[in-house]
Design an enzyme around this catalytic site. Structure first.
Site, PDB file in Angstrom:
ATOM      1  N   ASP A  32       0.865  -1.175   0.000  1.00 57.93           N
ATOM      2  CA  ASP A  32       0.000   0.000   0.000  1.00 57.93           C
ATOM      3  C   ASP A  32       0.904   1.229   0.000  1.00 57.93           C
ATOM      4  O   ASP A  32       2.047   1.169   0.441  1.00 57.93           O
ATOM      5  CB  ASP A  32      -0.884  -0.026   1.245  1.00 57.93           C
TER       6      ASP A  32
ATOM      7  N   ASP B  34      -1.957  -0.646   6.023  1.00 56.12           N
ATOM      8  CA  ASP B  34      -2.099  -0.079   7.367  1.00 56.12           C
ATOM      9  C   ASP B  34      -3.495   0.408   7.700  1.00 56.12           C
ATOM     10  O   ASP B  34      -3.754   0.805   8.822  1.00 56.12           O
ATOM     11  CB  ASP B  34      -1.140   1.097   7.536  1.00 56.12           C
TER      12      ASP B  34
ATOM     13  N   ASP C  85      -7.293  -1.391   3.472  1.00 56.29           N
ATOM     14  CA  ASP C  85      -6.426  -2.511   3.113  1.00 56.29           C
ATOM     15  C   ASP C  85      -6.946  -3.845   3.640  1.00 56.29           C
ATOM     16  O   ASP C  85      -6.410  -4.890   3.281  1.00 56.29           O
ATOM     17  CB  ASP C  85      -5.012  -2.287   3.669  1.00 56.29           C
TER      18      ASP C  85
END
Length: 668
Positions: free
Chosen positions: A336, A525, A529
Site C-alpha cells: 500500500d 495499514d 487494506d
C-alpha cells in the site's frame, strides 16, 4: 486451530474459549506436565526395583493423562472421516500397549501432548478487526423527512433518504451529495493521503469523516449493503478460507497415515500366512511405532514458538505457525502507498512565486491563514514557514479555501479553480503531475505564489524496495490515490508495477490475480487494506499506525515505524522455514530407515523408541535455532521516522508495542 490438525481442531478442550497468554495457561501443556511427573515416577519405581504393578499403574496413569489431550478429538475426527498426525500417534500408542510396552506408550502420549500444547500456544493470538471496522459507522443518522430533521438508527436508512451530515460527523452509509461542499477525510476507506474536496454529484462512502461543510446526501445503499459491509463480507470469507489451511505436519500426515496403516496391515496379513502369526503381528505393531512421526510432531511447533518469540524481539508479531510458514514462502510483495511506503505526514515540497514575492513571503501569508485553520494541510504549511502573525477574521470557504485579513488587506489561500493560477498555471500543473496537492496564495488580492504539499516517501522506502527486488521478490504498489500521485512516488521508490485509483474491493481483486502467479503478501495499514490483507496468502500490517481492522485482519504486524523491519521479517521467516523443512526431512528420513529395520526384526520396540527419542532431541535443538536473531541495526539514528498516529473512530491514539500486543491477543 485448523480443522486439519491432528488433535481435532475445534474439538479440542477450549478452556471456555479463553485464549492462553502464557505457556502454563495451555491445557495441553498442563496435562503434559502432570503426565511427565507421573511418567518419571514410574521410571523411578522401575529403576529402583519397586513393585511391577505400581510401575505399570503409574505408566497407565501418565498414558491416560497425555492421551486425553488428543485421543478423544482424534476419534471424533475419525468419525467424520478426517485423519491427521493424532491418528497415527493414537495407533502407535495402542500398538505399544498391545506389545506390553505401556511405558513407551506413555512416553509417546507425553511427547505428543507437548507438541500439541506448543502448537496451541503459537496460535493463541486472536483477531477482533471486524468490531473495529463496524465502529466506523455511527449508530444514528440525521435524515430529512417532510422538511423536518429527525434522528434514526443507521440500520433504518433506506435508499432514497436524504441524510444530513454535519461538520465532524461520520457518514452513516454510501450516498450522493445533493447539496453542500466540504473536504472529506476518506483515508480509512480509500487510502487517500489528504482530504478530498467533495461537492454536489460526488459519491461519499460510509465511515468517511465530514470536514467543515454541512452536506445533504441522498442514500444509495442500506447499512447492510454499503461499502464497509462489503469489506466485512470479504474479510469474513477470506478468513474462513484461511481457517481451513492445514498445518505442515498434517499435510504430510494425511497421505502418510493411511499408507502406514495399509503397510502394517499387509505385514500382519502376509506374515501370518507365510510364518508365525504372533511374530508378524508383533512386527507390524513395531512398524506402526517406528513410523509414528514423533519428531515431526514436536519439531515444527518448537521451531514455530522459537521463531515467533524471536520475531517479537525484532518488532514483528507473527500470528501462528501457518503465518510464519507463509511469510517464509511469499514471492510477491504488494505494498500500500499511504502509511506504508509514505509516512502519512503531508509536507511542503515546492513553493512557486510570482509578482516579485519570495518563498518566505508566500509561506508567511499561507501560515497566517492556516494558523486559524484545522485543515490537515495546515500542519505541513506551518511546519515549513517561520512564525507568522495570524490573520484576522479568518473564514473557511467550504471546499475552496480560506479568507482572512491582515494589515488592512485581504489574504486568500485555496485550490486552483477557486483562485486563478494565472502565470503559475504551468507550475501548478507540474506540482499536481508530481502527485502533490497545490494551493494558491493571494496577498491584498494579488496572486503571489503557490504551495505544493505531498505525503512524502519514508526515508528507507527506496532501500527496502531495492532489497526486496535483490531478494527475488516481485514488488507492486496498490493505492487508492490518483494515478499521478501513485506513479510519481512509485518512480522515486523504484516500483514498476503500479495500480492506482483502487477501492478496497479492487485491491482484493488484484491480490487474487497476483496469487495466481506466486504466493503473495499484502502490506498495508488502514481499513481500506483489510480485504486485501485477508485475501492475500499473507497479510502484513504496519502496526505503528494501522487501524484495528488492519492489525487484526493481518497475519503479521510490524510494530516498528521503520519499513526495514519488513525485509528483516522476511529473512527471519525464510530461515525458520528452512529449519522446519530440515526437521521434516530428518523426521521422514528416520521413518524411512526405521521401518525396514523394524520389519526385518533388526530393531525391537525398545530400540525403535530409543531412536525416536534421540531424534526428538536433535530436532528440538535444531528448532531452537530459529530463535536466534539480531535486532534491526539503525545506521543513522536521525533517519528514524517521526512518531505516527492512528485514527480510530473519531479519536486519535498512539499505538505502542504494548498496546499492539494487547490487540493481537484480543484482550480489552
Amino acid at each position: 486451530m485448523s480443522e486439519a490438525c491432528g488433535c481435532g481442531g475445534d474439538d479440542r478442550p477450549s478452556e471456555d474459549d479463553h485464549e492462553p497468554e502464557r505457556l502454563w495457561e495451555v491445557s495441553e501443556l498442563r496435562a503434559a506436565a502432570v503426565a511427565g511427573v507421573v511418567l518419571l515416577a514410574g521410571y523411578v519405581v522401575g529403576w529402583s526395583g519397586g513393585p511391577r504393578p505400581v510401575e505399570l499403574g503409574l505408566y497407565a496413569v501418565a498414558l491416560l493423562i497425555g492421551a486425553y489431550t488428543f485421543v478423544p478429538s482424534t476419534l471424533r475426527r475419525l468419525a467424520r472421516g478426517k485423519i491427521g498426525v493424532g491418528t497415527l500417534m493414537t495407533i502407535a500408542a495402542v500398538g505399544a500397549v498391545i506389545l506390553g510396552e505401556v511405558g513407551e506408550a506413555a512416553m509417546l502420549a507425553f511427547l505428543f501432548s507437548i507438541s500439541e500444547g506448543l502448537e496451541e500456544y503459537s496460535l493463541a493470538r486472536t483477531r477482533r478487526g471486524l468490531r473495529a471496522l463496524l465502529s466506523l459507522v455511527p449508530d444514528e443518522a440525521t435524515v430529512l423527512r417532510a422538511g423536518t430533521e429527525i434522528t434514526i438508527p443507521a440500520g433504518e436508512l433506506a435508499v432514497g433518504d436524504r441524510m444530513l451530515v454535519k461538520p465532524g460527523e461520520r457518514v452513516a452509509t454510501d450516498g450522493i451529495i445533493v447539496s453542500g461542499r466540504t473536504a472529506l477525510d476518506v483515508s480509512a476507506i480509500t487510502g487517500e493521503s489528504v482530504p478530498v474536496e467533495a461537492e454536489p454529484g460526488d459519491e461519499v462512502y460510509a465511515g468517511s469523516i465530514n470536514g467543515t461543510g454541512v452536506l445533504e446526501v441522498e442514500v444509495t445503499s442500506t447499512a447492510a449493503d454499503n461499502s464497509l459491509a462489503r469489506i466485512v463480507a470479504i474479510v469474513e470469507a477470506e478468513q474462513s478460507r484461511k481457517g481451513e489451511a492445514q498445518r505442515l505436519a498434517d499435510r504430510i500426515a494425511q497421505p502418510l497415515v493411511p499408507a502406514i496403516m495399509i503397510v502394517a496391515a499387509l505385514i500382519a496379513a502376509i506374515g501370518s500366512v507365510v510364518g508365525d502369526p504372533l511374530v508378524w503381528i508383533e512386527r507390524a505393531l513395531v512398524v506402526l511405532v517406528a513410523a509414528s512421526p514423533c519428531a515431526l510432531a514436536i519439531s515444527v511447533p518448537v521451531t514455530v514458538v522459537a521463531a515467533i518469540g524471536a520475531a517479537s524481539k525484532l518488532g514483528v508479531l507473527v500470528k501462528g505457525g501457518a503465518a510464519l510458514e507463509a511469510l517464509g514462502a511469499v514471492r510477491t510483495i504488494a505494498l500500500d502507498k499511504t502509511g506504508t511506503l509514505t509516512a502519512n505526514t503531508p509536507t511542503v515540497i515546492d513553493v512557486a512565486t510570482t509578482e516579485g514575492a519570495t518563498r518566505e513571503q508566500v509561506l508567511n501569508v499561507a501560515a497566517a491563514l492556516e494558523a486559524r485553520s484545522e485543515h490537515p494541510l495546515a500542519a505541513a504549511i506551518l511546519a515549513a514557514a517561520d512564525p507568522a502573525v495570524p490573520a484576522q477574521d479568518v473564514e473557511a470557504v467550504t471546499g475552496a479555501g480560506l479568507i482572512g485579513y491582515r494589515d488592512g488587506g485581504r489574504l486568500r489561500l485555496g485550490r486552483p479553480g477557486w483562485l486563478d493560477a494565472g502565470p503559475l498555471a504551468e507550475r501548478v500543473a507540474a506540482m499536481q503531475a508530481a502527485g502533490a496537492t497545490a494551493v494558491l496564495v493571494e496577498d491584498h488580492d494579488t496572486l503571489i505564489g503557490a504551495v505544493a504539499v505531498r505525503d512524502e516517501l519514508r526515508p528507507e522506502a527506496a532501500h527496502v524496495v531495492a532489497q526486496l527486488r535483490r531478494g527475488g521478490y516481485r514488488v507492486a504498489m496498490l493505492t487508492g490515490d490518483n494515478n499521478a500521485t501513485a506513479h510519481a512516488l512509485a518512480k522515486q521508490v523504484g516500483i514498476d508495477t503500479v495500480h492506482a485509483d483502487l477501492r478496497p474491493e479492487d485491491k482484493a481483486t488484484l491480490i487474487t490475480q497476483l496469487r495466481q502467479h506466486s504466493s503473495t503478501a499484502m502490506v498495508g495499514d488502514g481499513v481500506n487494506d483489510a480485504p486485501a490483507l485477508a485475501t492475500a496468502d499473507l497479510g502484513i500490517a504496519m502496526g505503528a499506525m494501522g487501524t484495528d481492522v488492519a492489525i487484526e485482519t493481518a497475519d503479521v504486524a510490524l510494530m516498528g515505524e521503520d519499513l526495514r523491519h519488513l525485509t528483516q521479517a522476511l529473512a527471519h521467516a525464510r530461515r525458520a522455514r528452512r529449519i522446519m523443512l530440515q526437521n521434516v526431512g530428518l523426521s521422514l528420513g528416520l521413518i524411512t530407515v526405521l521401518i525396514p529395520l523394524a520389519l526385518t526384526g533388526v530393531l525391537g520396540l525398545a530400540a525403535v523408541v530409543a531412536v525416536h527419542e534421540l531424534a526428538e532431541i536433535i530436532v528440538i535443538a535444531n528448532g531452537v535455532r530459529a530463535g536466534r536473531t539480531k535486532p534491526l541495526a539503525i545506521a543513522d539514528p536521525n533517519r528514524a521516522a517521526a512518531p505516527r498516529h492512528s485514527q480510530s473512530g473519531d479519536r486519535t491514539s498512539r499505538i505502542t508495542p504494548d498496546s499492539m500486543t494487547t490487540r493481537i491477543r484480543g484482550t480489552r
